[in-house]
Design a protein around this motif. Structure first.
Motif, PDB file in Angstrom:
ATOM      1  N   PRO A 118       0.831  -1.209   0.000  1.00  0.00           N
ATOM      2  CA  PRO A 118       0.000   0.000   0.000  1.00  0.00           C
ATOM      3  C   PRO A 118       0.864   1.258   0.000  1.00  0.00           C
ATOM      4  CG  PRO A 118      -0.728  -1.563   1.677  1.00  0.00           C
ATOM      5  CD  PRO A 118       0.592  -2.052   1.175  1.00  0.00           C
ATOM      6  N   VAL A 119       0.358   2.296  -0.677  1.00  0.00           N
ATOM      7  CA  VAL A 119       1.074   3.570  -0.793  1.00  0.00           C
ATOM      8  C   VAL A 119       0.146   4.697  -0.360  1.00  0.00           C
ATOM      9  CG1 VAL A 119       2.198   5.193  -2.363  1.00  0.00           C
ATOM     10  CG2 VAL A 119       2.528   2.732  -2.665  1.00  0.00           C
ATOM     11  N   ASP A 120       0.597   5.525   0.570  1.00  0.00           N
ATOM     12  CA  ASP A 120      -0.182   6.677   1.033  1.00  0.00           C
ATOM     13  C   ASP A 120       0.593   7.972   0.778  1.00  0.00           C
ATOM     14  OD1 ASP A 120      -2.029   4.883   1.945  1.00  0.00           O
ATOM     15  OD2 ASP A 120      -1.987   5.534   4.040  1.00  0.00           O
ATOM     16  N   PRO A 121      -0.102   9.081   0.538  1.00  0.00           N
ATOM     17  CA  PRO A 121       0.577  10.379   0.444  1.00  0.00           C
ATOM     18  C   PRO A 121       1.045  10.824   1.816  1.00  0.00           C
ATOM     19  CG  PRO A 121      -1.792  10.668   0.321  1.00  0.00           C
ATOM     20  CD  PRO A 121      -1.558   9.194   0.329  1.00  0.00           C
ATOM     21  N   PHE A 122       2.138  11.599   1.834  1.00  0.00           N
ATOM     22  CA  PHE A 122       2.648  12.066   3.118  1.00  0.00           C
ATOM     23  C   PHE A 122       2.931  13.561   3.090  1.00  0.00           C
ATOM     24  CE2 PHE A 122       6.780  10.917   1.051  1.00  0.00           C
ATOM     25  CZ  PHE A 122       7.470  12.119   1.220  1.00  0.00           C
ATOM     26  N   LEU A 123       2.965  14.140   4.302  1.00  0.00           N
ATOM     27  CA  LEU A 123       3.455  15.488   4.561  1.00  0.00           C
ATOM     28  C   LEU A 123       4.603  15.364   5.543  1.00  0.00           C
ATOM     29  CD1 LEU A 123       3.352  18.631   4.669  1.00  0.00           C
ATOM     30  CD2 LEU A 123       1.654  18.387   6.494  1.00  0.00           C
ATOM     31  N   TRP A 124       5.763  15.904   5.160  1.00  0.00           N
ATOM     32  CA  TRP A 124       6.929  15.891   6.050  1.00  0.00           C
ATOM     33  C   TRP A 124       7.183  17.299   6.544  1.00  0.00           C
ATOM     34  CZ3 TRP A 124      11.525  18.428   6.422  1.00  0.00           C
ATOM     35  CH2 TRP A 124      12.487  17.890   7.281  1.00  0.00           C
ATOM     36  N   GLU A 125       7.395  17.431   7.861  1.00  0.00           N
ATOM     37  CA  GLU A 125       7.711  18.713   8.477  1.00  0.00           C
ATOM     38  C   GLU A 125       8.887  18.541   9.420  1.00  0.00           C
ATOM     39  OE1 GLU A 125       3.868  21.146   9.363  1.00  0.00           O
ATOM     40  OE2 GLU A 125       3.381  19.047   9.750  1.00  0.00           O
ATOM     41  N   LYS A 126       9.774  19.512   9.406  1.00  0.00           N
ATOM     42  CA  LYS A 126      10.956  19.444  10.254  1.00  0.00           C
ATOM     43  C   LYS A 126      10.544  19.393  11.724  1.00  0.00           C
ATOM     44  CE  LYS A 126      15.637  21.239  10.195  1.00  0.00           C
ATOM     45  NZ  LYS A 126      16.560  22.201   9.528  1.00  0.00           N
ATOM     46  N   GLY A 127      11.092  18.458  12.453  1.00  0.00           N
ATOM     47  CA  GLY A 127      10.771  18.298  13.860  1.00  0.00           C
ATOM     48  C   GLY A 127       9.562  17.417  14.120  1.00  0.00           C
ATOM     49  N   LYS A 128       8.777  17.140  13.071  1.00  0.00           N
ATOM     50  CA  LYS A 128       7.586  16.301  13.217  1.00  0.00           C
ATOM     51  C   LYS A 128       7.686  15.014  12.416  1.00  0.00           C
ATOM     52  CE  LYS A 128       4.407  20.201  13.931  1.00  0.00           C
ATOM     53  NZ  LYS A 128       3.151  20.852  13.442  1.00  0.00           N
ATOM     54  N   GLY A 129       8.536  15.009  11.393  1.00  0.00           N
ATOM     55  CA  GLY A 129       8.632  13.838  10.543  1.00  0.00           C
ATOM     56  C   GLY A 129       7.453  13.741   9.595  1.00  0.00           C
ATOM     57  N   MET A 130       7.117  12.506   9.195  1.00  0.00           N
ATOM     58  CA  MET A 130       6.070  12.265   8.205  1.00  0.00           C
ATOM     59  C   MET A 130       4.706  12.113   8.849  1.00  0.00           C
ATOM     60  SD  MET A 130       7.412   9.706   5.242  1.00  0.00           S
ATOM     61  CE  MET A 130       8.719  10.203   4.111  1.00  0.00           C
ATOM     62  N   THR A 131       3.718  12.743   8.207  1.00  0.00           N
ATOM     63  CA  THR A 131       2.316  12.551   8.554  1.00  0.00           C
ATOM     64  C   THR A 131       1.641  11.814   7.410  1.00  0.00           C
ATOM     65  OG1 THR A 131       2.210  14.574   9.880  1.00  0.00           O
ATOM     66  CG2 THR A 131       0.128  13.700   9.048  1.00  0.00           C
ATOM     67  N   ASP A 132       0.940  10.722   7.722  1.00  0.00           N
ATOM     68  CA  ASP A 132       0.199   9.959   6.725  1.00  0.00           C
ATOM     69  C   ASP A 132      -1.105  10.698   6.432  1.00  0.00           C
ATOM     70  OD1 ASP A 132      -1.241   8.089   5.233  1.00  0.00           O
ATOM     71  OD2 ASP A 132      -0.505   6.391   6.405  1.00  0.00           O
ATOM     72  N   LEU A 133      -1.297  11.135   5.182  1.00  0.00           N
ATOM     73  CA  LEU A 133      -2.503  11.879   4.825  1.00  0.00           C
ATOM     74  C   LEU A 133      -3.701  10.966   4.585  1.00  0.00           C
ATOM     75  CD1 LEU A 133      -1.054  14.534   2.330  1.00  0.00           C
ATOM     76  CD2 LEU A 133      -1.105  14.562   4.837  1.00  0.00           C
ATOM     77  N   GLY A 134      -3.453   9.666   4.479  1.00  0.00           N
ATOM     78  CA  GLY A 134      -4.548   8.733   4.233  1.00  0.00           C
ATOM     79  C   GLY A 134      -4.947   8.693   2.764  1.00  0.00           C
ATOM     80  N   THR A 135      -5.947   7.873   2.455  1.00  0.00           N
ATOM     81  CA  THR A 135      -6.464   7.761   1.088  1.00  0.00           C
ATOM     82  C   THR A 135      -7.982   7.882   1.131  1.00  0.00           C
ATOM     83  OG1 THR A 135      -6.824   5.365   1.086  1.00  0.00           O
ATOM     84  CG2 THR A 135      -4.596   6.153   0.569  1.00  0.00           C
ATOM     85  N   LEU A 136      -8.582   7.775  -0.033  1.00  0.00           N
ATOM     86  CA  LEU A 136     -10.042   7.822  -0.147  1.00  0.00           C
ATOM     87  C   LEU A 136     -10.642   6.424  -0.096  1.00  0.00           C
ATOM     88  CD1 LEU A 136     -10.312  10.544  -2.939  1.00  0.00           C
ATOM     89  CD2 LEU A 136     -10.695  10.846  -0.477  1.00  0.00           C
ATOM     90  N   GLY A 137      -9.931   5.505   0.543  1.00  0.00           N
ATOM     91  CA  GLY A 137     -10.443   4.148   0.744  1.00  0.00           C
ATOM     92  C   GLY A 137      -9.700   3.083  -0.016  1.00  0.00           C
ATOM     93  N   GLY A 138      -8.854   3.484  -1.002  1.00  0.00           N
ATOM     94  CA  GLY A 138      -8.066   2.526  -1.755  1.00  0.00           C
ATOM     95  C   GLY A 138      -6.719   2.286  -1.103  1.00  0.00           C
ATOM     96  N   VAL A 139      -5.824   1.629  -1.844  1.00  0.00           N
ATOM     97  CA  VAL A 139      -4.510   1.317  -1.291  1.00  0.00           C
ATOM     98  C   VAL A 139      -3.399   2.046  -2.042  1.00  0.00           C
ATOM     99  CG1 VAL A 139      -5.209  -0.919  -0.403  1.00  0.00           C
ATOM    100  CG2 VAL A 139      -4.273  -0.763  -2.716  1.00  0.00           C
ATOM    101  N   PHE A 140      -3.770   3.063  -2.826  1.00  0.00           N
ATOM    102  CA  PHE A 140      -2.750   3.874  -3.474  1.00  0.00           C
ATOM    103  C   PHE A 140      -3.168   5.337  -3.448  1.00  0.00           C
ATOM    104  CE2 PHE A 140      -0.536   6.106  -6.813  1.00  0.00           C
ATOM    105  CZ  PHE A 140       0.749   5.608  -6.706  1.00  0.00           C
ATOM    106  N   GLY A 141      -2.238   6.194  -2.983  1.00  0.00           N
ATOM    107  CA  GLY A 141      -2.466   7.631  -2.993  1.00  0.00           C
ATOM    108  C   GLY A 141      -1.153   8.353  -3.194  1.00  0.00           C
ATOM    109  N   SER A 142      -1.211   9.530  -3.794  1.00  0.00           N
ATOM    110  CA  SER A 142       0.003  10.292  -4.064  1.00  0.00           C
ATOM    111  C   SER A 142      -0.286  11.774  -3.975  1.00  0.00           C
ATOM    112  CB  SER A 142       0.548   9.956  -5.455  1.00  0.00           C
ATOM    113  OG  SER A 142       1.732  10.690  -5.724  1.00  0.00           O
ATOM    114  N   ALA A 143       0.583  12.517  -3.271  1.00  0.00           N
ATOM    115  CA  ALA A 143       0.468  13.974  -3.192  1.00  0.00           C
ATOM    116  C   ALA A 143       1.149  14.598  -4.395  1.00  0.00           C
ATOM    117  CB  ALA A 143       1.087  14.481  -1.903  1.00  0.00           C
ATOM    118  N   GLN A 144       0.550  15.669  -4.921  1.00  0.00           N
ATOM    119  CA  GLN A 144       1.041  16.288  -6.151  1.00  0.00           C
ATOM    120  C   GLN A 144       1.610  17.684  -5.940  1.00  0.00           C
ATOM    121  OE1 GLN A 144       1.443  14.906  -8.964  1.00  0.00           O
ATOM    122  NE2 GLN A 144       1.651  16.543 -10.472  1.00  0.00           N
TER     123      GLN A 144
END
Length: 369
Positions: A96-122
């Motif tokens: 499974p692949v989820d989109p992420f947001l990375w922030e300094k001092g916080k690391g990666m946040t999983d943004l989740g998907t719309l119910g599938g097993v593949f997502g990508s941030a653009q």
């Protein structure tokens, strides 16, 4: 030219830079993995700053590239997508692949998907709003690559302060399918399906998608949008042989070739980026090269607006277009033919300041290869 180094591997690419000099991209390492980088070795997102390249980690799997039109903002926030485990999903055969947001001092946040097993941030704007694509439960493996005519279950999303919204199902006026960029006002652009076209550039504002037109062809794709709400991209003829760079502003789409001096060294094919000064970068073809060959034989170009904000630009023809140009302008045409999955995939791969239109014309520079 500065060598940024690598994370140990031999394949490295930079994809974004902000005004603080922070650079985001991807690098392989030397650890074998059957699901990363075409089944060879692991592929990771990096942040390069002050001479150092940093591996941004993963969401639990082994692969985490940073991709997209705008992968880093001025706050140093980084987006991408990551495998969440190393175990393949039984339906898709891939982790499974989820989109992420990375922030300094916080690391990666999983943004989740719309119910599938593949997502990508653009793309991410300076307010931290993120756009991308996600599969849905009806087709969990959708979006793993460019969407084609048969991949209708790849949905566009907007992530805002922890809330993931399906723009494909919640938008009126049209159906966004692939998102390419978002500006600081939260306006989104890309391509979508409308009543008269299944592949049309649009701008999304507050839940409403507006069809931008296609310069009299059959299809169009919007690439980027600046803070003024100006959009650039490419329009394509029905047979795919003619590709034309466009600028859209305040309800009007204009062929950029109509705004540059006659006899220029390039015919403009694809406008890929526009900044807040209105300067446009893209790809054109020299005389004698078919427009359809712009990817393999094209040259980079830079367009500089002939306006008072840039002073007197040598070679600018200020009489080329008037304040309300119609040359090359076109609204959406009716009765568009449908694209086959192969044709759609090829098209994807190939693919203000005053109350009046503020471009009088452009000076054009051909950038050396």
């Amino acid at each position: 030219m500065i060598d940024l180094g690598s994370l140990g591997g031999h394949q490295v690419a930079g994809f974004g830079i902000n005004n603080r000099g922070q650079i985001v991209g991807n690098s392989t390492n030397t650890i074998p993995d059957p699901f990363c980088f075409f089944g060879t070795v692991q592929n990771r997102a990096f942040l390069w700053e002050q001479g150092q390249m940093h591996d941004l980690g993963t969401l639990g799997g082994n692969c985490a590239p940073s991709v997209g039109e705008r992968p880093i903002n001025e706050r140093g926030q980084v987006i991408g997508n990551s495998t969440t485990s190393s175990i393949p999903d039984p339906v898709t055969g891939f982790p499974p692949v989820d989109p992420f947001l990375w922030e300094k001092g916080k690391g990666m946040t999983d943004l989740g998907t719309l119910g599938g097993v593949f997502g990508s941030a653009q793309a991410i704007n300076n307010g931290g709003q993120i756009i991308g694509q996600s599969s849905i439960p009806a087709d969990p493996g959708a979006c793993n690559g460019f969407p084609d005519n048969g991949d209708l279950n790849c949905h566009a999303f907007l992530w805002d302060n922890g809330t993931l919204t399906d723009l494909t199902t919640s938008t009126t006026g049209g159906s966004p399918e692939w998102l390419s960029d978002i500006n600081d006002a939260g306006e989104v652009t890309g391509f979508g399906a409308f009543s008269e076209s299944q592949f049309e550039a649009f701008i999304w504002r507050k839940g409403v998608a507006t069809d931008l037109g296609n310069l009299g062809g059959c299809f169009s794709f919007a690439r980027t949008i600046n803070s003024q709400g100006q959009v650039v991209g490419l329009a394509v003829s029905c047979d795919g042989s003619v590709v034309r760079a466009f600028l859209w502003e305040k309800g009007l789409m204009v062929d950029l070739d109509a705004l540059i001096p006659s006899g220029s060294s390039l015919q403009l094919a694809d406008a890929e980026d526009i900044n807040d000064r209105g300067e446009i970068a893209g790809i054109g073809v020299p005389p004698g090269v078919p427009l359809a060959n712009y990817i393999t034989e094209g040259h980079g170009f830079l367009l500089i607006p002939c306006d008072e904000n840039h002073g007197g630009i040598e070679g600018c023809d200020y009489s080329l277009v008037d304040d309300n140009p119609t040359s090359g302008a076109q609204t959406a045409a009716a009765a568009k033919p449908e694209l086959s999955p192969d044709a759609s995939r090829q098209l994807m791969q190939a693919a203000g300041r005053r109350s009046k239109l503020w471009y009088r014309g452009f000076g054009v520079q051909s950038l050396p290869k």
